[in-house]
Design a protein around this motif. Structure first.
Motif, short mmCIF file in Angstrom:
data_model
loop_
_atom_site.label_atom_id
_atom_site.label_comp_id
_atom_site.label_asym_id
_atom_site.label_seq_id
_atom_site.Cartn_x
_atom_site.Cartn_y
_atom_site.Cartn_z
N ASP A 144 0.81 -1.21 0.00
CA ASP A 144 0.00 0.00 0.00
C ASP A 144 0.85 1.27 0.00
N ARG A 145 2.17 1.11 -0.04
CA ARG A 145 3.05 2.27 -0.01
C ARG A 145 3.72 2.47 -1.35
N PRO A 146 3.84 3.72 -1.82
CA PRO A 146 4.39 3.98 -3.14
C PRO A 146 5.89 3.71 -3.20
N GLY A 147 6.39 3.44 -4.40
CA GLY A 147 7.81 3.30 -4.61
C GLY A 147 8.50 4.64 -4.68
N LEU A 190 6.81 8.23 -4.82
CA LEU A 190 6.97 9.00 -3.58
C LEU A 190 7.38 10.44 -3.91
N ILE A 191 8.34 10.59 -4.80
CA ILE A 191 8.80 11.92 -5.20
C ILE A 191 7.67 12.69 -5.87
N VAL A 218 1.62 6.00 4.80
CA VAL A 218 1.27 7.08 3.89
C VAL A 218 0.67 8.25 4.65
N ASP A 219 -0.20 7.97 5.62
CA ASP A 219 -0.81 9.04 6.41
C ASP A 219 0.25 9.86 7.13
N GLY A 228 16.76 16.27 -2.75
CA GLY A 228 17.13 15.46 -1.60
C GLY A 228 17.11 13.98 -1.92
N ASP A 229 16.90 13.18 -0.87
CA ASP A 229 16.91 11.73 -1.02
C ASP A 229 16.07 11.13 0.10
N THR A 230 15.43 10.02 -0.19
CA THR A 230 14.64 9.30 0.80
C THR A 230 15.07 7.84 0.80
N VAL A 231 15.38 7.32 2.00
CA VAL A 231 15.82 5.93 2.14
C VAL A 231 15.12 5.30 3.32
#
Length: 332
Positions: free
Chosen positions: A4-7, A11-12, A99-100, A123-126
């Motif tokens: 249920d969470r985006p890739g 996400l970006i 997601v919320d 930026g970056d998300t990990v």
């Protein structure tokens, strides 16, 4: 990652691209931003990393975590006299992120972007193996050559600080100890005040112009007032004398000073104030105070600089006070 969470790219596109309004961000469609300072200006860059249960509590509202991450960096820019231009963000999300939660976090970013007029540049998300971490690199602008450093204080300068000191450290103690406010007879409004000051710093961005126009040295107060005075004294190679009777206190800290001098001393130099410490030449100090007042930013004279070897001296009622009573924040 849950179904249920985006890739990463979704996400970006969904969460972060709407925050990237500066043309230099390229809409987050490339691997780097392209930023050109305005003619006659220098760029000022600063970075702070905030980690869950070190700089904030993991259960804090996502909006508040986002705001704190931005504001501690805005405080650094204001202390250099820089006006915010944009920021880069590194976001390490714990394995149980939702997601919320991320929507609320981005709402917090958006609200402060609007309030302080700057935007996400990239930026970056990990995924994090050790809890939530937020790293912000903030970028500001000053007129060429006018950035104010901590090393410029001169003998005869007067020391000023914005706002009140010690509230955030008291708020942290109240978070760590549910009985703290009751044990020290703090009122509900005093409790609310210190909790708010810990959760949401108030960067003094409106004072940036006065800092460049009048201060010979400046820095934000994050490690603790006296710890940061020591940093300025060392960098400027002179001695700073601080009058404890003049350090500005909120009603809550004044109450704590009477009720528990030991806890008061720990909070006074406990850090997380995100106020601005400034050395101002005496001959322009009156004008500086008037300009600060017009900017809606309270400033208080707390001491002075004199020739020396990079030390600080604390006084109360004209008598020296042992600096060892006051412990500043340590990053390690």
């Amino acid at each position: 990652m849950g179904a249920d969470r985006p890739g990463e790219f979704e996400l970006i596109r969904r969460f972060f691209a709407p925050l990237a309004k500066d043309p230099g961000s390229l809409g987050l469609t490339d691997d780097a931003a392209v930023l050109t300072p305005r003619e006659g200006h220098d760029l000022v860059l600063t970075k702070d990393v905030l980690a869950a249960d070190i700089h904030f509590f993991a259960e804090d509202a996502p909006e508040a975590i986002a705001a704190k991450a931005l504001r501690v960096n805005l405080s650094d820019l204001a202390a250099k006299g820089a006006r915010p231009r944009g920021y880069l963000m590194g976001l390490s999300l714990p394995s149980d992120w939702t997601v919320d939660w991320l929507e609320r976090f981005c709402n917090g970013l958006a609200a402060d972007q609007a309030a302080y007029d700057f935007h996400l540049l990239g930026g970056d998300t990990v995924r994090s193996g050790n809890g939530l971490q937020v790293s912000i690199t903030a970028i500001g602008e000053v007129e060429t050559g006018s950035a104010v450093r901590r090393s410029g204080a001169r003998p005869g300068d007067l020391l000023f600080v914005t706002g009140t000191i010690g509230d955030a450290a008291a708020g942290l103690q109240a978070r760590l100890n549910p009985d703290f406010c009751r044990d020290h007879d703090l009122t509900e409004s005093e409790e609310a005040h210190i909790l708010d000051r810990y959760l949401l710093p108030r960067p003094r961005t409106r004072l940036a112009g006065a800092v460049t126009d009048y201060a010979s040295a400046a820095m934000d107060v994050s490690d603790g007032l006296f710890a940061d005075c020591a940093h300025m004294a060392s960098a400027s190679a002179l001695d700073l004398t601080i009058d404890l009777d003049q350090v500005p206190l909120s009603q809550a800290l004044a109450h704590l000073k009477i009720k528990s001098p030991e806890d008061f001393a720990r909070c006074l130099n406990g850090g997380d104030d995100y106020e601005i410490l400034m050395a101002v030449p005496e001959d322009v100090s009156g004008t500086f105070c008037r300009v600060a007042h017009l900017a809606g930013c309270a400033v208080t004279q707390i001491g002075h600089a004199r020739a020396g070897e990079g030390r600080i001296r604390l006084e109360e009622a004209g008598q020296p006070v042992d600096y060892g009573r006051f412990a500043g924040f340590s990053h390690f």
